[in-house]
Design an enzyme around this catalytic site. Structure first.
Site, PDB file in Angstrom:
ATOM      1  N   ASN A   7       0.875  -1.173   0.000  1.00  0.00           N
ATOM      2  CA  ASN A   7       0.000   0.000   0.000  1.00  0.00           C
ATOM      3  C   ASN A   7       0.913   1.224   0.000  1.00  0.00           C
ATOM      4  O   ASN A   7       1.437   1.616   1.051  1.00  0.00           O
ATOM      5  CB  ASN A   7      -0.904  -0.035   1.241  1.00  0.00           C
ATOM      6  CG  ASN A   7      -1.894   1.119   1.270  1.00  0.00           C
ATOM      7  OD1 ASN A   7      -1.861   1.996   0.405  1.00  0.00           O
ATOM      8  ND2 ASN A   7      -2.751   1.131   2.266  1.00  0.00           N
ATOM      9  N   ARG A  91      -2.563  -2.113  -3.464  1.00  0.00           N
ATOM     10  CA  ARG A  91      -3.769  -1.327  -3.267  1.00  0.00           C
ATOM     11  C   ARG A  91      -3.699  -0.109  -4.180  1.00  0.00           C
ATOM     12  O   ARG A  91      -2.715   0.640  -4.140  1.00  0.00           O
ATOM     13  CB  ARG A  91      -3.844  -0.877  -1.811  1.00  0.00           C
ATOM     14  CG  ARG A  91      -5.075  -0.101  -1.554  1.00  0.00           C
ATOM     15  CD  ARG A  91      -5.181   0.360  -0.145  1.00  0.00           C
ATOM     16  NE  ARG A  91      -6.516   0.880   0.069  1.00  0.00           N
ATOM     17  CZ  ARG A  91      -6.973   1.270   1.228  1.00  0.00           C
ATOM     18  NH1 ARG A  91      -6.219   1.187   2.294  1.00  0.00           N
ATOM     19  NH2 ARG A  91      -8.183   1.729   1.334  1.00  0.00           N
ATOM     20  N   HIS A 180     -13.216   2.590   0.202  1.00  0.00           N
ATOM     21  CA  HIS A 180     -13.178   1.496   1.187  1.00  0.00           C
ATOM     22  C   HIS A 180     -13.702   0.214   0.529  1.00  0.00           C
ATOM     23  O   HIS A 180     -14.204  -0.670   1.196  1.00  0.00           O
ATOM     24  CB  HIS A 180     -14.050   1.767   2.425  1.00  0.00           C
ATOM     25  CG  HIS A 180     -13.601   2.892   3.286  1.00  0.00           C
ATOM     26  ND1 HIS A 180     -14.492   3.699   3.959  1.00  0.00           N
ATOM     27  CD2 HIS A 180     -12.371   3.344   3.608  1.00  0.00           C
ATOM     28  CE1 HIS A 180     -13.825   4.597   4.651  1.00  0.00           C
ATOM     29  NE2 HIS A 180     -12.531   4.405   4.450  1.00  0.00           N
ATOM     30  N   ARG A 241     -14.029  14.890   7.752  1.00  0.00           N
ATOM     31  CA  ARG A 241     -14.793  15.204   6.535  1.00  0.00           C
ATOM     32  C   ARG A 241     -16.252  15.463   6.881  1.00  0.00           C
ATOM     33  O   ARG A 241     -16.820  14.788   7.734  1.00  0.00           O
ATOM     34  CB  ARG A 241     -14.730  14.043   5.534  1.00  0.00           C
ATOM     35  CG  ARG A 241     -13.360  13.766   4.966  1.00  0.00           C
ATOM     36  CD  ARG A 241     -13.442  12.751   3.834  1.00  0.00           C
ATOM     37  NE  ARG A 241     -12.125  12.267   3.467  1.00  0.00           N
ATOM     38  CZ  ARG A 241     -11.730  10.991   3.605  1.00  0.00           C
ATOM     39  NH1 ARG A 241     -12.550  10.078   4.070  1.00  0.00           N
ATOM     40  NH2 ARG A 241     -10.516  10.645   3.249  1.00  0.00           N
ATOM     41  N   GLU A 384      -8.138  -5.489   5.083  1.00  0.00           N
ATOM     42  CA  GLU A 384      -7.996  -5.120   3.667  1.00  0.00           C
ATOM     43  C   GLU A 384      -6.789  -5.805   3.031  1.00  0.00           C
ATOM     44  O   GLU A 384      -6.828  -6.178   1.858  1.00  0.00           O
ATOM     45  CB  GLU A 384      -7.896  -3.598   3.536  1.00  0.00           C
ATOM     46  CG  GLU A 384      -9.227  -2.949   3.892  1.00  0.00           C
ATOM     47  CD  GLU A 384      -9.164  -1.444   3.992  1.00  0.00           C
ATOM     48  OE1 GLU A 384      -9.172  -0.807   2.946  1.00  0.00           O
ATOM     49  OE2 GLU A 384      -9.122  -0.924   5.115  1.00  0.00           O
TER      50      GLU A 384
END
Ligand code: AMP
Length: 398
Positions: A7, A91, A180, A241, A384
């Protein structure tokens, strides 16, 4: 068979070497400050002390070389040579509208990652640097890209199009993508497996609640809807956010605060959410502690966060004409019992009944609904990296 999962961020690179025989982590680590003075690699092998290497990493190429050296190190390594690494899974944030599946990386796939730099300006260039560094360090090795956007590609046009002229989709790919995706894919699939949900009873809502939060509705593991949009800004209220907002707020703040559109977007992405509502923190442990101490803004931020989760669950249950299971994941979803209680206490209309003994379980797989609950409720920690490793085997090696 061992799969290396990468990643790559702009100045960092996380990795895990996963042994697919039992899906365990053989080693994992993090390169920090790539391209900045003071670069450092922290390499962790279960049961051993951390191995910390301070060495220059001007680019991702040097970072990958240090990672491979650590993986093959006589004392701290877990493989003798890179031949033991069957493939590398990367990723990648954004595949644009063209990529609907994980794929083996070739020139065409890399061209698409490049083409959608504008949709993932912070992540896609860094992801590509990680890919090219691996190609250089291990020529001939199979590299697979697993996109954060592929899960959302399951949506139908009526769910992914905004209510604007479709010419903007045709011209620029402006649509809802969802993010996600790897987590939603993994957790919805694991909910079906763990809960042994029979075919025809696989309407699943996954609440991925962490620093970034999103929620998805899927049927049989295929995404019907998901809360993030063209970018991860849309949907739930998050750590920093805003989530859903009337687009006119951008113009209003721009005009009245004398800010550019980019500056307003920076506020909505980085200086909003529960951090701004509470004035305390984006971290839910801090928020819960402050609310307990009587801080009203912290309590309001928590309430607003949960309220939006509750609204989305209601919307997604309606969109799927029912729901069979609701699963919580992510740091908050797996651990924060206050959020869990507040959300579930508003779902009586779904016929949810809880198993109070299991309700307080944190950070591990568990069904927290009672046997006579109409909708089943699960906690399933997301993973993940494992999802990327499985996709790498599925797409690259079979
Ligand atoms: P993530 O982005 O998935 O790592 O989640 C980070 C969020 O999870 C932060 O807001 C943390 O405060 C929250 N979190 C992690 N552990 C706990 C815990 N034990 N109790 C409450 N919140 C937690």
């Amino acid at each position: 068979m061992k799969i290396l999962v990468i990643n790559a961020g702009s100045s960092s690179l996380k990795y895990q070497l996963i042994d697919m025989a039992d899906e365990s982590v053989a080693a994992k680590g993090l390169c920090e400050r790539i391209g900045i003075a003071g670069s450092v690699l922290t390499h962790k092998v279960p049961g051993k002390d951390d191995y910390v290497v301070e060495a220059p990493m001007p680019t991702h190429k040097e970072a990958i070389e240090l990672v491979l050296n650590a993986l093959m190190d006589a004392e701290h390594g877990v493989v003798k040579s890179t031949d033991e690494i069957s493939a590398v899974g990367h990723r990648v944030l954004h595949g644009g509208p063209e990529i609907t599946e994980s794929c083996v990386l070739d020139e065409h796939a890399k061209e698409i990652i490049r083409k959608y730099f504008p949709l993932g300006p912070l992540h896609n260039p860094a992801n590509l640097m990680g890919i090219e560094a691996c190609e250089q360090a291990m020529p001939g090795k199979i590299n697979v890209a697993v996109f954060d956007t592929t899960f959302g590609m399951g949506m139908e046009p009526y769910a992914y199009l905004y209510g604007i002229d479709p010419k903007y989709y045709d011209k620029y790919g402006v649509r809802r993508y969802g993010f996600h995706g790897t987590s939603h894919l993994f957790v919805s699939g694991e909910t079906i497996k763990f809960g042994k949900l029979p075919e025809g009873k696989q309407k699943v809502i996954v609440c991925h609640l962490g620093n970034g939060s999103s929620i998805s509705a899927s049927v049989g593991g295929v995404c019907q809807d998901t809360s993030m949009g063209l970018t991860p800004l849309e949907g739930l209220i998050m750590g920093t956010r805003s989530g859903d907002i009337d687009a006119s707020v951008v113009q209003f703040l721009s005009k009245h605060e004398n800010l550019s559109v980019d500056e307003v977007l920076n506020i909505l992405n980085k200086k909003s959410g529960v951090a701004a509502l509470s004035g305390v923190s984006s971290d839910f442990r801090d928020l819960q502690a402050a609310a307990q101490d009587g801080n009203e803004r912290a309590a309001l931020a928590l309430k607003a966060f949960c309220y939006r989760v509750i609204k989305y669950i209601g919307a997604y249950a309606a969109a799927m004409d029912g729901v069979d299971a609701i699963t919580f994941t992510g740091g908050i979803g797996e651990n924060d019992l206050g959020v869990r209680r507040e959300v579930l206490s508003h779902l009586n209309y779904l016929g949810i009944k809880l198993d109070e003994e299991k309700f307080g379980t944190r950070g591990k797989r568990v069904e927290i609904s009672a046997p006579d609950s109409k909708v089943r409720v699960f906690i399933i920690p997301t993973n993940e990296e494992l999802a990327i490793a499985r996709e790498t085997v599925r797409v690259g090696l079979s």
